[in-house]
Write a protein that holds these residues in place. Structure first.
Motif, PDB file in Angstrom:
ATOM      1  N   GLY A 147      29.766  63.037 -26.772  1.00 30.89           N
ATOM      2  CA  GLY A 147      30.949  62.585 -26.057  1.00 30.89           C
ATOM      3  C   GLY A 147      30.717  62.531 -24.554  1.00 30.89           C
ATOM      4  N   PRO A 148      31.741  62.282 -23.758  1.00 34.88           N
ATOM      5  CA  PRO A 148      33.071  61.853 -24.183  1.00 34.88           C
ATOM      6  C   PRO A 148      33.078  60.384 -24.626  1.00 34.88           C
ATOM      7  CG  PRO A 148      32.938  62.085 -21.792  1.00 34.88           C
ATOM      8  CD  PRO A 148      31.614  62.509 -22.344  1.00 34.88           C
ATOM      9  N   ASN A 149      33.882  60.118 -25.592  1.00 34.85           N
ATOM     10  CA  ASN A 149      34.009  58.772 -26.170  1.00 34.85           C
ATOM     11  C   ASN A 149      32.650  58.163 -26.463  1.00 34.85           C
ATOM     12  OD1 ASN A 149      35.202  56.482 -27.176  1.00 34.85           O
ATOM     13  ND2 ASN A 149      35.452  55.524 -25.156  1.00 34.85           N
ATOM     14  N   ASN A 150      31.745  58.937 -27.047  1.00 34.80           N
ATOM     15  CA  ASN A 150      30.418  58.479 -27.463  1.00 34.80           C
ATOM     16  C   ASN A 150      29.549  58.008 -26.305  1.00 34.80           C
ATOM     17  OD1 ASN A 150      30.849  58.908 -30.254  1.00 34.80           O
ATOM     18  ND2 ASN A 150      32.061  57.030 -30.320  1.00 34.80           N
TER      19      ASN A 150
ATOM     20  N   GLU B 182      32.873  59.738 -18.921  1.00 39.39           N
ATOM     21  CA  GLU B 182      32.068  58.695 -19.559  1.00 39.39           C
ATOM     22  C   GLU B 182      31.056  58.086 -18.597  1.00 39.39           C
ATOM     23  OE1 GLU B 182      33.874  55.596 -22.020  1.00 39.39           O
ATOM     24  OE2 GLU B 182      35.650  56.874 -22.066  1.00 39.39           O
TER      25      GLU B 182
ATOM     26  N   ARG C 114      23.336  62.665 -37.140  1.00 39.30           N
ATOM     27  CA  ARG C 114      24.690  62.675 -37.681  1.00 39.30           C
ATOM     28  C   ARG C 114      24.760  61.851 -38.970  1.00 39.30           C
ATOM     29  NH1 ARG C 114      29.396  61.260 -33.502  1.00 39.30           N
ATOM     30  NH2 ARG C 114      29.428  59.229 -34.474  1.00 39.30           N
TER      31      ARG C 114
ATOM     32  N   ASN D 153      30.080  72.854 -15.153  1.00 36.95           N
ATOM     33  CA  ASN D 153      31.520  72.908 -15.414  1.00 36.95           C
ATOM     34  C   ASN D 153      32.302  72.421 -14.195  1.00 36.95           C
ATOM     35  OD1 ASN D 153      34.273  74.178 -15.384  1.00 36.95           O
ATOM     36  ND2 ASN D 153      33.580  74.695 -17.439  1.00 36.95           N
ATOM     37  N   PRO D 154      33.187  71.428 -14.377  1.00 36.05           N
ATOM     38  CA  PRO D 154      33.855  70.833 -13.222  1.00 36.05           C
ATOM     39  C   PRO D 154      34.747  71.822 -12.465  1.00 36.05           C
ATOM     40  CG  PRO D 154      34.148  69.483 -15.183  1.00 36.05           C
ATOM     41  CD  PRO D 154      33.542  70.774 -15.636  1.00 36.05           C
ATOM     42  N   ASP D 155      35.292  72.822 -13.151  1.00 39.77           N
ATOM     43  CA  ASP D 155      36.233  73.712 -12.470  1.00 39.77           C
ATOM     44  C   ASP D 155      35.578  74.960 -11.900  1.00 39.77           C
ATOM     45  OD1 ASP D 155      38.523  72.134 -12.980  1.00 39.77           O
ATOM     46  OD2 ASP D 155      38.385  72.759 -15.069  1.00 39.77           O
ATOM     47  N   ILE D 156      34.679  75.565 -12.672  1.00 38.24           N
ATOM     48  CA  ILE D 156      34.119  76.824 -12.205  1.00 38.24           C
ATOM     49  C   ILE D 156      32.600  76.768 -12.029  1.00 38.24           C
ATOM     50  CG2 ILE D 156      35.963  78.258 -13.177  1.00 38.24           C
ATOM     51  CD1 ILE D 156      33.886  78.841 -15.476  1.00 38.24           C
TER      52      ILE D 156
ATOM     53  N   PRO E  42      29.820  50.813 -36.175  1.00 40.84           N
ATOM     54  CA  PRO E  42      30.167  50.629 -34.760  1.00 40.84           C
ATOM     55  C   PRO E  42      29.291  51.430 -33.799  1.00 40.84           C
ATOM     56  CG  PRO E  42      31.799  51.991 -35.875  1.00 40.84           C
ATOM     57  CD  PRO E  42      30.879  51.472 -36.938  1.00 40.84           C
ATOM     58  N   PHE E  43      28.491  52.357 -34.293  1.00 39.50           N
ATOM     59  CA  PHE E  43      27.781  53.246 -33.382  1.00 39.50           C
ATOM     60  C   PHE E  43      26.345  52.814 -33.086  1.00 39.50           C
ATOM     61  CE2 PHE E  43      30.818  56.062 -35.662  1.00 39.50           C
ATOM     62  CZ  PHE E  43      31.708  56.186 -34.616  1.00 39.50           C
TER      63      PHE E  43
ATOM     64  N   TYR F 213      23.117  67.046 -28.132  1.00 39.60           N
ATOM     65  CA  TYR F 213      23.580  67.750 -29.322  1.00 39.60           C
ATOM     66  C   TYR F 213      24.292  69.042 -28.937  1.00 39.60           C
ATOM     67  CZ  TYR F 213      23.415  70.021 -33.907  1.00 39.60           C
ATOM     68  OH  TYR F 213      23.745  70.656 -35.076  1.00 39.60           O
TER      69      TYR F 213
ATOM     70  N   GLN G  38      32.884  65.058 -12.392  1.00 45.88           N
ATOM     71  CA  GLN G  38      33.186  65.580 -13.726  1.00 45.88           C
ATOM     72  C   GLN G  38      31.907  65.796 -14.534  1.00 45.88           C
ATOM     73  OE1 GLN G  38      36.439  66.187 -15.350  1.00 45.88           O
ATOM     74  NE2 GLN G  38      36.848  66.404 -13.176  1.00 45.88           N
TER      75      GLN G  38
ATOM     76  N   TYR H   6      31.503  65.573 -18.360  1.00 45.91           N
ATOM     77  CA  TYR H   6      32.809  65.398 -18.994  1.00 45.91           C
ATOM     78  C   TYR H   6      33.447  64.054 -18.684  1.00 45.91           C
ATOM     79  CZ  TYR H   6      32.035  70.287 -19.797  1.00 45.91           C
ATOM     80  OH  TYR H   6      31.480  71.469 -20.200  1.00 45.91           O
TER      81      TYR H   6
END
Lengths: 446, 292
Positions: free
Chosen positions: B235-238, B150, B249, B126-129, B61-62, B229, B145, B148
């Motif tokens: 990610g996220p979700n490939n 997709e 991998r 980093n979305p928060d800090i 699937p990848f 890497y 985001q 982080y």
């Protein structure tokens, strides 16, 4: 040019001599020399090296320890490809199974038979990785999961009577309620308050790293697994299976008591997050005791994982394996026994990193005292939560018996990112990936 | 003379031997292994085209996912990098005080190890800090985001690539310095402004350099590995499962070395074809002395 040549020649000779000297010295010291590969922290390295030193003193067998902290199997794979495999080392169960089938690992059954000092029955049953009549490896140590919490956070929220015995474990709803009381926004309101602001949370009620380990622990407590009861009938996609993942997702998006993976990115490591009260509870493997113990400002406690339909505990552990290319499998076997014995590597057990692999250390009071008597790494309740369940009600991780465990997780966990992001439900995601998973769901190894 | 010739070959021997033993040898071995079920540890056997069938049939699937992700990344990052480094080179060609220092500063990031860059950007993004969202918040702009989400992960990584434009920019700068001044002087006489000069002198004269950077960018783009890497693990979700990450991998995590070999050869063919296409459509490249 003419002048330089003899100098160059001399240099070369000198280099050759220098290279040959250590080899000669080593050859005189001992006949047997083992290469031992393992992973771990610098702390682990020091303890393991001390254990190896005492092994050499006791037996005269030379050991070259080789620590490979990251990409362990990649490195080992290249060593095997170069015909330079170690004699003995750690190995993750799925890879051990494959390499055993490929003929790279010794059948440990024969070593058990040749060594009268240890018997198979001495070990926690699941710690022995059997394949047919053969033994692929024996877990060096066990690991299991629990809730670790900040005592200060619990005191502030007025929570006492924290359950340590399995029969007293919180139900899931009770656990969510507790987590809500412990989740506090920047105005000091907790998640039960109608004015609670989920967008500015100061202290999260709970944190869990989203990998297969803690999920297996929770799946078992909901009466399922990847392949429940080591059967060939998969639990994946069944309501009980999906429910566990959805419950964790709901902790993030419905109850707002757990950070999403993105939010967790900005948090320090669990030990520091507990201490600085970014988290009130952490669901994690017991090895974190080793990180928690040295932080003097952190007063932490331990609690049972919530109970859904059962309280069965899961345990796992890296295997000790011996490579077929080794000329001294018996010596390698002795080394493994030595390193993983509580008496020899006491610190690894006592300081929080490992749990023993033999039954006696869970039932014999004197032996339990060697590694689990009360300390900063073994806080009150530790025995109820983590020691007793191993012998009375536990099951080994699916890593050891589920075929294609790694491949299944390679599909399952990236797809679950959509759930953690709050975009889809677990049912939707699992239905979508089921066609990809089906060819991999080949049942159990045994 | 003869002796000198022999010395010449002798001196070149390490490089030649190195190429045959450590590059060509493994290259051919990997081609052979891609037709087997080699996993490093097993006794392998010939399986014909099975690995290639597995990839193209979608049984894995990848494969298409990673191909799509990589193409998307290349389509974004190559133009972004070329345009930005070209503009930067134009800027740094101007004569101003402290030009040497600015040139050094712009080039420096490209010698910082990719891992260090990735680690620093993990903080910045980093979305928060992270610094970027802090700035956006301070300007009352919507935050992102970044890596982080997709939808934003690939564009973010492509933008991040600008950071290492130093080497591309240097090549452009060298090219710019090579354009004879007379052309510009002639344009001045004819009354051509800066825009006219840019489009009728600079860009045409630079087209071979642009072409070179385009090809190199394409090849490097397809081989992107480190950021994904280190920073996203695919990610996220490939969504950032770059081809090379997937290849790594398969080879080392999933221990399907033969499939990884097949993947490498598929990539080779893709890059080869793309390069050919670019060469075939390179009518816009101007070579001095050539007939147009």
């Amino acid at each position: 040019m003419k002048l330089r040549r003899p100098i160059l020649g001399l240099l070369l000779v000198a280099l050759m001599v220098a290279a040959a000297v250590p080899a000669v010295v080593f050859a005189q010291k001992s006949d047997i020399k083992l290469t031992f590969t393992y992973w771990g922290s610098t702390y682990e390295k020091a303890v393991i090296e001390a254990a190896i030193k005492s092994f050499t003193e006791k037996t005269g067998i030379e050991v070259e320890p080789m620590i490979i902290p990251t990409d362990y199997e990649t490195k080992l794979l290249t060593m095997i490809a170069a015909n330079d495999a170690p004699d003995v080392g750690y190995l993750g169960p799925p890879t051990a199974y494959k390499w055993f089938r490929d003929g790279h690992l010794v059948d440990i059954k024969e070593l058990f038979e040749s060594d009268p000092s240890v018997k198979e029955e001495d070990f926690i049953d699941g710690a022995i990785f059997r394949y047919g009549d053969s033994i692929v490896g024996v877990m060096n140590n066990l690991e299991s999961f629990a809730i670790f919490y900040s005592k200060a956070a619990f005191e502030e929220a007025g929570i006492d009577n924290v359950p340590t015995k399995p029969e007293d474990a919180w139900t899931w709803d009770e656990f969510v309620e507790i987590a809500k009381r412990l989740t506090i926004d920047r105005s000091g309101r907790n998640a039960l308050d109608p004015n609670f602001d989920p967008k500015s949370i100061r202290q999260y009620g709970v944190y869990m790293n989203l990998w297969s380990g803690p999920f297996e622990a929770l799946l078992l407590r909901n009466g399922t697994q990847y392949f429940p009861g080591m059967s060939d009938e998969t639990g994946i996609g069944t309501p009980a299976f999906n429910e566990v993942f959805q419950k964790i997702a709901d902790l993030m998006h419905v109850h707002h008591v757990m950070p999403t993976p993105t939010a967790a990115q900005s948090m320090p490591a669990p030990a520091v997050s507990l201490q600085s009260r970014r988290y009130a509870m952490v669901i994690d493997g017991q090895w974190v005791c080793n990180d928690f113990a040295p932080i003097e400002e952190l007063e932490y406690g331990i609690a049972q994982l919530p109970k859904m339909t059962s309280t069965t505990a899961v345990y796992s552990g890296a295997l000790g394996v011996i490579f077929s290319s080794s000329k001294h499998p018996e010596a390698a076997w002795q080394l493994l026994q030595h390193i993983t014995s509580v008496e020899e590597s006491t610190e690894l057990f006592r300081d929080g990193l490992w749990m023993p692999n033999k039954k006696a250390y869970y039932v014999d009071e004197d032996k339990i005292a060697l590694w689990a008597s009360e300390s900063r790494a073994r806080v009150p309740g530790y025995r109820d939560v983590l020691v007793d369940p191993i012998v009375y009600d536990s099951e080994v991780t699916g890593e050891v018996y589920v075929k294609n465990f790694g491949d299944i997780n390679n599909i399952l966990f990236p797809a679950l990112d959509q759930v953690w992001a709050g975009k889809k439900t677990v049912d939707q995601v699992i239905t979508e990936i089921m066609p990809q998973l089906e060819p991999l769901l080949e049942g159990s190894i045994r | 003379m003869r002796k000198e010739e022999a010395y010449g070959y002798l001196m070149a021997a390490p490089a030649i031997l190195g190429f045959f033993i450590f590059t060509l040898g493994p290259l051919l071995a990997s081609l052979w292994l891609s037709f087997t079920d080699y996993s490093v540890t097993n006794v392998y056997k010939f399986v014909g085209l099975a690995n290639y069938k597995r990839l193209f049939s979608g049984a894995d699937p990848f494969f298409y996912k990673s191909l799509g992700v990589t193409l998307y990344y290349v389509a974004l990052s190559v133009p972004i990098t070329i345009v930005s480094s070209f503009l930067m080179a134009l800027l740094l060609k101007q004569k101003f005080k402290g030009r040497g220092l600015v040139r050094v500063i712009v080039t420096m990031p490209s010698i910082v190890p990719a891992v260090a860059v990735a680690t620093i950007f993990l903080w910045l993004l980093n979305p928060d800090i992270g610094l970027f969202n802090e700035i956006l918040r301070a300007l009352h702009l919507p935050t992102s985001q970044f890596i982080y989400s997709e939808t934003t992960v690939v564009p973010t990584l492509a933008m991040m690539n600008i950071w290492t434009m130093g080497s591309t920019m240097l090549i452009f700068l060298a090219g710019l310095e090579n354009i004879p001044e007379q052309y510009y002087e002639a344009a001045d006489v004819d009354g051509g402004g800066p825009i006219y000069k840019l489009f009728h002198i600079t860009i045409p004269m630079m087209s071979p350099t642009i072409f070179f950077n385009l090809i190199m960018g394409l090849i490097n783009g397809f081989q992107t590995f480190t950021q994904a890497y280190i920073m996203t693990e695919g990610g996220p979700n490939n969504a950032s499962l770059f081809y090379s990450v997937y290849l790594y991998r398969e080879a080392f995590t999933n221990q399907r070395m033969a499939v990884a070999c097949a993947l490498a050869w598929v990539l080779f063919v893709i890059v080869l074809l793309l390069t050919l296409v670019v060469f075939r459509t390179s009518g816009w490249v101007y070579y001095e002395g050539d007939r147009q």
